[in-house]
Design a protein around this motif. Structure first.
Motif, PDB file in Angstrom:
ATOM      1  N   TYR A 191       0.865  -1.185   0.000  1.00  0.00           N
ATOM      2  CA  TYR A 191       0.000   0.000   0.000  1.00  0.00           C
ATOM      3  C   TYR A 191       0.901   1.234   0.000  1.00  0.00           C
ATOM      4  N   SER A 192       0.764   2.039  -1.065  1.00  0.00           N
ATOM      5  CA  SER A 192       1.673   3.166  -1.255  1.00  0.00           C
ATOM      6  C   SER A 192       0.896   4.453  -1.485  1.00  0.00           C
ATOM      7  N   ALA A 193       1.625   5.559  -1.420  1.00  0.00           N
ATOM      8  CA  ALA A 193       1.037   6.872  -1.699  1.00  0.00           C
ATOM      9  C   ALA A 193       2.105   7.752  -2.332  1.00  0.00           C
ATOM     10  N   ALA A 194       1.658   8.710  -3.128  1.00  0.00           N
ATOM     11  CA  ALA A 194       2.554   9.676  -3.760  1.00  0.00           C
ATOM     12  C   ALA A 194       2.171  11.078  -3.309  1.00  0.00           C
ATOM     13  N   PHE A 195       3.187  11.860  -2.939  1.00  0.00           N
ATOM     14  CA  PHE A 195       2.975  13.240  -2.524  1.00  0.00           C
ATOM     15  C   PHE A 195       4.090  14.114  -3.090  1.00  0.00           C
ATOM     16  N   VAL A 196       3.760  15.381  -3.336  1.00  0.00           N
ATOM     17  CA  VAL A 196       4.797  16.345  -3.678  1.00  0.00           C
ATOM     18  C   VAL A 196       5.736  16.479  -2.488  1.00  0.00           C
TER      19      VAL A 196
END
Length: 307
Positions: A226-231
């Motif tokens: 489970y991953s996420a992308a953020f600036v």
């Protein structure tokens, strides 16, 4: 927590810019270098040098790096034909020695397709589901046998289903915030479920939906990453945070709220929050691809605390 570098080269980056960042990320020990799959700049600004194709770029990087993993977040079903995409990805996987991951999504940027002369279908989710069936079906077909598919959007007849990726299976990443269909696709096809730029308050709820879809499909929810992308916008002090925010046309406070921004201590607090929500992999979107010292700072001050 895995830390990966994620870039948007269509905003104004050459192949050499991407190579420099990928090599720096590799030398610093980041887990992967990923890029978007777009052919048109978004927003105002200098359009030069123009877009670079993601899989052509990754093929080059595959031969000019040694250890870092490579992939797309995400390739678009609107302008990638699955029969050809399966060949491209398998070939780049071989060129890299088995370091490639495929992020695949529906596509959303209508103006981009118009600029390239590609139709923009109004209904795209069915295309994505068929693409996943075809790509995984081609790769899973035993050598010496053929693959056929007859669907609403695609028809393949007697495909030799070659070449095969080095990795078996090659990791597929599926993302999005849909409450029902996206979790079901992730449960069926994905090695990783990604949320890109989500509202932080929604992360836990969406992970719960994906886990429920896995259980419904008879799959262990723990099989998925489970991953996420953020600036990302990290500075040694407030002046450096502000300078980096200005360079990408953003405000420090807004980035703190919606991204991973601030001093290293602040960003470490944000990463800890992500871990508590169930995220084990983060894509740090680095929008200024000339600022390699940004990666140096993250590697020196943040990576040792989370690795």
């Amino acid at each position: 927590m895995d830390l990966r570098i994620f870039t948007e080269p269509q905003q104004g980056a050459s192949y050499d810019d991407q190579l420099a960042m990928a090599r720096r990320a590799e030398a610093l020990g980041f887990d992967a270098f990923f890029r978007s799959d777009h052919f048109l700049r978004m927003g105002d600004g200098d359009p030069l040098p123009g877009p670079t194709d993601s899989w052509v770029t990754l093929a080059g990087l595959a031969r000019e790096t040694l250890t870092i993993r490579l992939g797309t977040l995400v390739s678009s079903a609107t302008f990638r034909h699955p029969g050809l995409l399966a060949v491209q990805v398998a070939q780049v996987d071989a060129m890299s020695g088995g370091r490639v991951e495929l992020g695949l999504g529906t596509g959303w940027f209508e103006q981009e397709l118009r600029a390239c002369g590609v139709p923009f279908p109004a209904r795209r989710f069915g295309m994505l589901e068929e693409q996943l069936e075809i790509v995984t079906g081609l790769w899973a077909t035993p050598v010496g046998e053929t693959f056929d598919h007859s669907g609403e959007h695609y028809r393949l007849e007697h495909s030799p289903a070659l070449p095969k990726p080095v990795q078996d299976p090659l990791p597929i990443i599926i993302g999005g915030g849909g409450p029902r269909r996206t979790p079901r696709l992730a449960a069926r096809f994905a090695a990783e479920y990604n949320q890109s730029f989500p509202e932080k308050s929604e992360i836990r709820h969406q992970i719960a939906r994906v886990r429920a879809a896995c259980e419904e499909a008879g799959r262990d929810p723990g099989d998925l990453v489970y991953s996420a992308a953020f600036v990302a916008c990290v500075g040694a002090d407030e002046a450096e945070v502000t300078r980096r925010a200005d360079a990408i046309g953003r405000e420090p406070d807004e980035l703190r709220e919606h991204g991973l921004a601030g001093t290293p201590d602040e960003v470490l607090e944000g990463i800890a929050e992500m871990a508590e929500l169930g995220i084990s992999r983060l894509y740090l979107q680095c929008l200024d691809m000339t600022d390699l010292e940004h990666l140096d700072l993250v590697a020196a001050e943040i990576m040792p605390e989370v690795s």
